[in-house]
Write an enzyme that holds these catalytic residues in place. Structure first.
Site, PDB file in Angstrom:
ATOM      1  N   CYS A 114      21.196  36.023 -22.039  1.00 34.81           N
ATOM      2  CA  CYS A 114      21.285  34.568 -22.176  1.00 34.81           C
ATOM      3  C   CYS A 114      21.050  33.901 -20.812  1.00 34.81           C
ATOM      4  O   CYS A 114      20.246  32.975 -20.683  1.00 34.81           O
ATOM      5  CB  CYS A 114      22.659  34.212 -22.751  1.00 34.81           C
ATOM      6  N   CYS A 115      21.736  34.399 -19.768  1.00 37.67           N
ATOM      7  CA  CYS A 115      21.557  33.834 -18.431  1.00 37.67           C
ATOM      8  C   CYS A 115      20.149  34.067 -17.923  1.00 37.67           C
ATOM      9  O   CYS A 115      19.588  33.217 -17.226  1.00 37.67           O
ATOM     10  CB  CYS A 115      22.539  34.478 -17.445  1.00 37.67           C
ATOM     11  N   CYS A 198      28.211  27.037 -17.660  1.00 37.73           N
ATOM     12  CA  CYS A 198      28.013  26.554 -19.025  1.00 37.73           C
ATOM     13  C   CYS A 198      29.354  26.505 -19.749  1.00 37.73           C
ATOM     14  O   CYS A 198      30.260  27.304 -19.462  1.00 37.73           O
ATOM     15  CB  CYS A 198      27.069  27.481 -19.772  1.00 37.73           C
ATOM     16  N   CYS A 201      31.186  29.601 -21.289  1.00 36.68           N
ATOM     17  CA  CYS A 201      31.437  30.714 -20.358  1.00 36.68           C
ATOM     18  C   CYS A 201      32.282  30.304 -19.154  1.00 36.68           C
ATOM     19  O   CYS A 201      32.330  31.020 -18.150  1.00 36.68           O
ATOM     20  CB  CYS A 201      30.104  31.277 -19.860  1.00 36.68           C
ATOM     21  N   CYS A 225      25.262  34.843 -12.723  1.00 36.03           N
ATOM     22  CA  CYS A 225      24.265  34.516 -13.753  1.00 36.03           C
ATOM     23  C   CYS A 225      22.967  35.269 -13.500  1.00 36.03           C
ATOM     24  O   CYS A 225      22.176  35.461 -14.416  1.00 36.03           O
ATOM     25  CB  CYS A 225      24.006  33.013 -13.807  1.00 36.03           C
TER      26      CYS A 225
HETATM   27  S1  SF4 Z   1      26.473  30.833 -18.484  1.00 38.82           S
HETATM   28 FE1  SF4 Z   1      26.808  31.468 -20.643  1.00 38.82          FE
HETATM   29  S2  SF4 Z   1      25.753  29.962 -21.929  1.00 38.82           S
HETATM   30 FE2  SF4 Z   1      25.035  29.682 -19.806  1.00 38.82          FE
HETATM   31  S3  SF4 Z   1      23.161  30.827 -19.699  1.00 38.82           S
HETATM   32 FE3  SF4 Z   1      24.788  32.213 -19.014  1.00 38.82          FE
HETATM   33  S4  SF4 Z   1      25.570  33.299 -20.825  1.00 38.82           S
HETATM   34 FE4  SF4 Z   1      24.277  31.571 -21.523  1.00 38.82          FE
END
Ligand code: SF4
Length: 241
Positions: A114-115, A198, A201, A225
């Site tokens: 995701c990151c 985010c 998280c 991240c």
């Molecule tokens: S901080 Fe969480 S929601 Fe944001 S990009 Fe990374 S995993 Fe995804």
């Protein structure tokens, strides 16, 4: 610029220099880098307290210095509002965001992916599009377990210098600077957050590790991240050790 100082020296500087000496050192690092890279020097602004300190410092060196913000669909409302205010005030700060479709709740099932999609990829895009030769970050070596192994000047991606001008500042000195210069910050800090990311998280934490509230309950807890650890260009070489 050369990678000027060994890691043991960095640790001794954290306790050895006072607040004013650290501010002077940061300004000198930025000034020297700006002399060398000119408009190729660009600030990565995460909109957290450390980034706004760095942004304030670079503006003391030159009003011309540009920046970029990487945002995601998961940023808290307060952060989005703060981002819009900052960009309205500093139009030389450009926003990058990846809107590609991703699986639902990827931040729970695979936060690294995701990151990588939402944060690392737009950072690579920013570096390329803005023709960045030296990117400036608000990374500090006392923030947590994953941040002890950085230098003030680095070249992890060949040809792309990374400047961490407040690497040796501690959390108190960041707040000291913001208070003394009346710098506006993200209102989420009023609620007790110490490190912002985010919404799904990021949690409030009193742990000595400043980043302990990040990615709680996942393998990434208190971690990164990826923008400081993953390749940003095709010329990345893994640091030794
Ligand atoms: S901080 Fe969480 S929601 Fe944001 S990009 Fe990374 S995993 Fe995804």
């Amino acid at each position: 610029m050369s990678e000027s100082i060994v890691k043991e020296d960095i640790k001794s500087l954290v306790d050895g220099l006072n607040f004013a000496e650290k501010v002077d050192r940061s300004l000198t690092l930025i000034r020297d880098a700006y002399e060398e890279y000119g408009e190729g020097l660009v600030v990565a602004n995460s909109l957290g307290k450390d980034s706004v300190v760095v942004w304030h410092l670079v503006k003391r060196v030159s009003e011309e210095i540009r920046g970029f913000i990487v945002t995601t669909r998961f940023k808290p409302t307060e952060t989005v509002k703060f981002m819009n205010e900052e960009v309205a005030r500093y139009p030389e700060m450009k926003i990058f965001r990846n809107d590609q479709e991703i699986p639902d709740r990827l931040y729970e099932t695979d936060p690294d992916r995701c990151c990588d999609i939402l944060k690392v990829q737009p950072t690579r895009q920013a570096v390329k599009e803005m023709n960045v030769k030296c990117w400036v970050t608000g990374l500090r070596c006392t923030e947590g377990r994953t941040r002890t192994d950085f230098g003030e000047i680095e070249e992890r991606d060949k040809g792309l210098i990374k400047l961490n001008p407040i690497l040796i500042w501690n959390e108190r000195e960041v707040w000291q600077y913001l208070a003394l210069h009346s710098v506006p910050v993200n209102p989420l800090y009023l609620q007790g957050y110490r490190s912002l990311g985010c919404e799904p998280c990021t949690h409030i934490s009193n742990d000595p590790n400043e980043r302990a509230g990040r990615w709680i309950g996942t393998s990434k807890c208190g971690g990164e991240c990826g923008i400081h650890t993953r390749p940003l260009t095709e010329n990345y070489s893994q640091p030794e050790g």
